[in-house]
Structure formats: structure tokens, C-alpha cells
Design an enzyme around this catalytic site. Structure first.
Site, PDB file in Angstrom:
ATOM      1  N   ILE A  71      15.600  62.451  84.632  1.00  0.00           N
ATOM      2  CA  ILE A  71      14.559  62.026  83.664  1.00  0.00           C
ATOM      3  C   ILE A  71      13.859  60.884  84.408  1.00  0.00           C
ATOM      4  O   ILE A  71      14.535  59.737  84.702  1.00  0.00           O
ATOM      5  CB  ILE A  71      15.051  61.737  82.438  1.00  0.00           C
ATOM      6  CG1 ILE A  71      15.561  62.795  81.492  1.00  0.00           C
ATOM      7  CG2 ILE A  71      13.984  60.872  81.431  1.00  0.00           C
ATOM      8  CD1 ILE A  71      16.281  62.467  80.346  1.00  0.00           C
ATOM      9  N   ALA A  72      12.670  60.872  84.381  1.00  0.00           N
ATOM     10  CA  ALA A  72      11.930  59.923  85.240  1.00  0.00           C
ATOM     11  C   ALA A  72      10.350  59.723  84.418  1.00  0.00           C
ATOM     12  O   ALA A  72       9.810  60.925  84.336  1.00  0.00           O
ATOM     13  CB  ALA A  72      11.907  59.936  86.598  1.00  0.00           C
ATOM     14  N   GLU A 105      24.857  61.875  83.304  1.00  0.00           N
ATOM     15  CA  GLU A 105      25.324  60.663  83.750  1.00  0.00           C
ATOM     16  C   GLU A 105      24.144  59.779  83.978  1.00  0.00           C
ATOM     17  O   GLU A 105      22.933  60.083  84.501  1.00  0.00           O
ATOM     18  CB  GLU A 105      25.858  60.827  85.434  1.00  0.00           C
ATOM     19  CG  GLU A 105      27.076  61.746  85.301  1.00  0.00           C
ATOM     20  CD  GLU A 105      26.866  63.203  85.835  1.00  0.00           C
ATOM     21  OE1 GLU A 105      27.743  64.114  85.686  1.00  0.00           O
ATOM     22  OE2 GLU A 105      25.525  63.425  85.964  1.00  0.00           O
ATOM     23  N   ASN A 110      22.053  50.431  84.160  1.00  0.00           N
ATOM     24  CA  ASN A 110      20.663  51.110  83.569  1.00  0.00           C
ATOM     25  C   ASN A 110      20.635  50.845  81.821  1.00  0.00           C
ATOM     26  O   ASN A 110      20.845  52.045  81.270  1.00  0.00           O
ATOM     27  CB  ASN A 110      20.403  52.645  83.999  1.00  0.00           C
ATOM     28  CG  ASN A 110      18.974  52.813  83.748  1.00  0.00           C
ATOM     29  OD1 ASN A 110      18.244  52.308  82.916  1.00  0.00           O
ATOM     30  ND2 ASN A 110      18.542  53.845  84.307  1.00  0.00           N
ATOM     31  N   TYR A 117      19.466  56.685  75.492  1.00  0.00           N
ATOM     32  CA  TYR A 117      20.477  57.833  75.319  1.00  0.00           C
ATOM     33  C   TYR A 117      21.064  57.528  73.887  1.00  0.00           C
ATOM     34  O   TYR A 117      21.533  58.443  73.025  1.00  0.00           O
ATOM     35  CB  TYR A 117      21.450  58.013  76.408  1.00  0.00           C
ATOM     36  CG  TYR A 117      20.596  58.530  77.457  1.00  0.00           C
ATOM     37  CD1 TYR A 117      19.572  59.457  77.364  1.00  0.00           C
ATOM     38  CD2 TYR A 117      20.830  58.052  78.764  1.00  0.00           C
ATOM     39  CE1 TYR A 117      18.940  59.869  78.544  1.00  0.00           C
ATOM     40  CE2 TYR A 117      20.233  58.167  80.029  1.00  0.00           C
ATOM     41  CZ  TYR A 117      19.200  59.180  79.798  1.00  0.00           C
ATOM     42  OH  TYR A 117      18.456  59.720  81.250  1.00  0.00           O
TER      43      TYR A 117
END
Length: 156
Positions: A71-72, A105, A110, A117
Site C-alpha cells: 500500500i503506498a 507485514e 512505521n 491498520y
């Protein structure tokens, strides 16, 4: 903002985001492989109002499990909730395909991603020691065990 399935035409923009986000980015051919040859792969992109891809998210969906691969969000678009909305869309997509739980992961350092999340219902399951090859950083393995209901009007 529009969230939709990723196409081959999006790969260049997605790879640019990947390269500017991760210290060990996937090579561009990996995205071609994901879209063209991996039947388990599903990728979404977020477009701004001008039609420019500003974020992407992908997962491998295998029977009742989905594993989020990446995801970015484009750097100049971060902090606007785009990543969260895109992840929510990916979770819904997975649920619509019959997925019962999702894993991922995330780098231990981060905190922004970890908090996102957690806000989406993911819980820490375990630690993968020295998971990241660039600096040997640990990864947290997280799991989402409560998926949303399937949308009645879903079609792939």
C-alpha cells in the site's frame, strides 16, 4: 477521488509511487506479473479528480485468506486519509470475494501505517525478526479477523 481496479496502463505511475516510497521497491516487471500472471492478485488505485494515480494497494487472495502485499500513497498526497480509504476499499473487495481474514507485514518503525491498520481493526499477531533486507528491521505481522459484510451489488 476515485478508487478502481488497477490496469496495465497504471503500472508506470504505480511503480513511480513504489520507488519513491520504499527503500527496496518492487521492479516494474513485478507489477506486470501481478496483473497478467498471478490469479490471486488484486490491485486497486486511487485517482485524484484530474485522473492521476495518487495511491495503490494490492493483496493476494487465496481461498479465505488475503495477504496485503503493498500500500503506498504518493508523497505529496499523504496525510489526507487516502491510504485509509484505499485500504478500506481493498478490505471490502476481499470480503466480497469471500475472504474471512487478512494479514500484512509492517515495519516496526512505521507508526503512521501501524496506527492506520489498528484503526481499521488489524491486530498484532507476531514479530518477524530482521524481515526487511535493507536494514534488518523487524516486521509486525498483523491480522484483520472481522471482515465487513459482502456487498449485494458486487461484481468483479
Amino acid at each position: 477521488m476515485i478508487i478502481r481496479r488497477m490496469t496495465k496502463n497504471d503500472i508506470k505511475a504505480v511503480h513511480d509511487i513504489e520507488t519513491n516510497t520504499f527503500s527496496v521497491p518492487w521492479p516494474e516487471p513485478s507489477f506486470h506479473h501481478e496483473l497478467e500472471k498471478n490469479p490471486a492478485a488484486r490491485y486497486l488505485v486511487a485517482e485524484n479528480d484530474g485522473g492521476t494515480v495518487i495511491a495503490y494497494a494490492g493483496a493476494w487472495m487465496i481461498f479465505e485468506e488475503a495477504h496485503i502485499t503493498n500500500i503506498a500513497v504518493r508523497e505529496d498526497c499523504r496525510g489526507q486519509g487516502i491510504g485509509k480509504k484505499l485500504t478500506e476499499a481493498l478490505i471490502q473487495y476481499a470480503a466480497n470475494l469471500g475472504v474471512q481474514y487478512m494479514t500484512l507485514e509492517v515495519r516496526k518503525s512505521n507508526l503512521a501505517a501501524r496506527n492506520m491498520y489498528k484503526a481499521l481493526g488489524f491486530e498484532k499477531l507476531s514479530v518477524r525478526k530482521r524481515y526487511y533486507p535493507d536494514n534488518q528491521e523487524d516486521a509486525l505481522l498483523m491480522v484483520l479477523q472481522h471482515m465487513p459484510d459482502v456487498e449485494d451489488d458486487f461484481s468483479e
